[in-house]
Enzyme design. Structure first.
Site, PDB file in Angstrom:
ATOM      1  N   HIS A  89      22.037  25.434  -9.855  1.00 44.26           N
ATOM      2  CA  HIS A  89      22.924  26.410 -10.469  1.00 44.26           C
ATOM      3  C   HIS A  89      22.375  27.835 -10.351  1.00 44.26           C
ATOM      4  CE1 HIS A  89      25.214  23.122 -12.116  1.00 44.26           C
ATOM      5  NE2 HIS A  89      24.148  22.636 -12.724  1.00 44.26           N
TER       6      HIS A  89
ATOM      7  N   GLN B 287      31.349  17.419  -5.159  1.00 46.24           N
ATOM      8  CA  GLN B 287      31.775  16.095  -4.718  1.00 46.24           C
ATOM      9  C   GLN B 287      32.579  16.181  -3.422  1.00 46.24           C
ATOM     10  OE1 GLN B 287      31.813  17.216  -7.824  1.00 46.24           O
ATOM     11  NE2 GLN B 287      31.528  15.582  -9.339  1.00 46.24           N
TER      12      GLN B 287
ATOM     13  N   LYS C 227       0.857  -1.184   0.000  1.00 51.47           N
ATOM     14  CA  LYS C 227       0.000   0.000   0.000  1.00 51.47           C
ATOM     15  C   LYS C 227       0.890   1.229   0.000  1.00 51.47           C
ATOM     16  CE  LYS C 227      -4.445   1.119   0.155  1.00 51.47           C
ATOM     17  NZ  LYS C 227      -5.390   0.574  -0.849  1.00 51.47           N
TER      18      LYS C 227
ATOM     19  N   THR D 131      -4.038  -4.964   0.388  1.00 51.49           N
ATOM     20  CA  THR D 131      -3.374  -3.689   0.664  1.00 51.49           C
ATOM     21  C   THR D 131      -4.246  -2.807   1.545  1.00 51.49           C
ATOM     22  OG1 THR D 131      -4.201  -2.592  -1.331  1.00 51.49           O
ATOM     23  CG2 THR D 131      -2.139  -3.827  -1.525  1.00 51.49           C
TER      24      THR D 131
ATOM     25  N   ARG E 285      31.659  31.219  -6.549  1.00 51.99           N
ATOM     26  CA  ARG E 285      30.327  30.940  -7.071  1.00 51.99           C
ATOM     27  C   ARG E 285      29.366  30.675  -5.919  1.00 51.99           C
ATOM     28  NH1 ARG E 285      29.965  24.640  -9.258  1.00 51.99           N
ATOM     29  NH2 ARG E 285      30.850  23.661  -7.377  1.00 51.99           N
TER      30      ARG E 285
END
Length: 290
Positions: free
Chosen positions: A245, A217, A12, A57, A173
């Site tokens: 971005h 990363q 479910k 379910t 940035r």
């Protein structure tokens, strides 16, 4: 040519449960989205339509509501209760997986006084996934859609370039992402779930804020490493970090300068950085959880 039934499961999906704790003057809200998934000896229903082994379910949904009657508590513990119930009470079911999302509600204030029964939706969704096969129980906690941003302290340069590369290198940035993190516990009942979750999230945020990033990363690894160094109950953590971005807008056509103040926030396409950080000696999961 032989044709056989492969792996299968059913359940479910997305049972919406809201429980209001009215035991005190200030109410508490628990707002959940619960998905139950069962697997086992279910070939008969697939091959012949014989439903003898099938728990409907709808019954799974009703079980979620009935178990909430006595209180939910921490979602990891609630998921463990449900998963073990299905495995131990339905003979044909050999594996149960319960995934819970808990939506954040924060109490409102009127002036300096808390509003006893008024709430505003908070950021980030807490998650828990429990998988039980009767012998092993794997508990995974998590958080999704936790949006964070560093307005500076991030660079991206020195990357591989080919004939299709147009992205300019940058030494400054905006770094923004919506954290999706899941971490596996070393045991099914060894943690103070609330305290553990709060501290893991705190360490994720602290690492994001204090890491001078040369790549998303690098930030991902720093976040995972910090959690594992400070939280011994966590065996491994998996992170998915979409790079939201922000591109500096060129205002020179309007005879205007733009010293890093006006950006276009692009929602797609976006970079998607994913990875796992784990203890070298981490105990095996026992059950798949990714």
């Amino acid at each position: 040519m032989a044709i056989v039934l492969g792996d299968n499961q059913y359940g479910k999906a997305e049972t919406r449960l809201v429980r209001v704790d009215r035991s005190g003057e200030e109410h508490r809200i628990i707002d959940l989205n619960v998905t139950t998934t069962l697997a086992g000896d279910l070939a008969r229903t697939h091959l012949t339509g014989d439903n003898t082994d099938v728990l409907p379910t709808d019954s799974q949904k009703n079980t979620v509501f009935a178990f909430a009657h006595d209180g939910v508590g921490e979602i990891e513990a609630f998921a463990v209760r449900l998963a073990r119930h299905f495995v131990t009470t339905v003979p044909a079911v050999h594996r149960a997986r319960v995934h819970i999302e808990r939506y954040t509600w924060q109490r409102m204030s009127v002036g300096d006084e808390p509003a006893p029964h008024s709430f505003v939706r908070g950021s980030g969704t807490r998650t828990a996934t429990v998988t039980c096969d009767g012998e092993h129980t794997t508990v995974v906690s998590g958080i999704t859609d936790l949006v964070v941003l560093n307005s500076t302290g991030s660079e991206f340069w020195g990357y591989h370039k080919d004939r299709y590369t147009t992205l300019p290198e940058t030494k400054d940035r905006i770094l923004a992402t919506a954290v999706d993190a899941r971490w596996r516990h070393t045991g099914a009942g060894t943690a103070d779930w609330a305290e553990s979750h709060a501290e893991v999230v705190r360490h994720l945020l602290d690492a994001f804020a204090t890491t001078h990033s040369l790549s998303l990363q690098q930030t991902l690894y720093a976040m995972g490493e910090r959690v594992l160094r400070h939280r011994p109950e966590v065996a491994e953590i998996r992170l998915s970090l979409p790079n939201r971005h922000h591109f500096l807008v060129d205002l020179t056509p309007f005879d205007l300068d733009n010293p890093g103040e006006v950006f276009h926030a692009a929602d797609r396409p976006y970079g998607l950085i994913e990875g796992t950080v784990l203890r070298e000696d981490a105990p095996p999961a026992g059950l798949a959880w990714w």
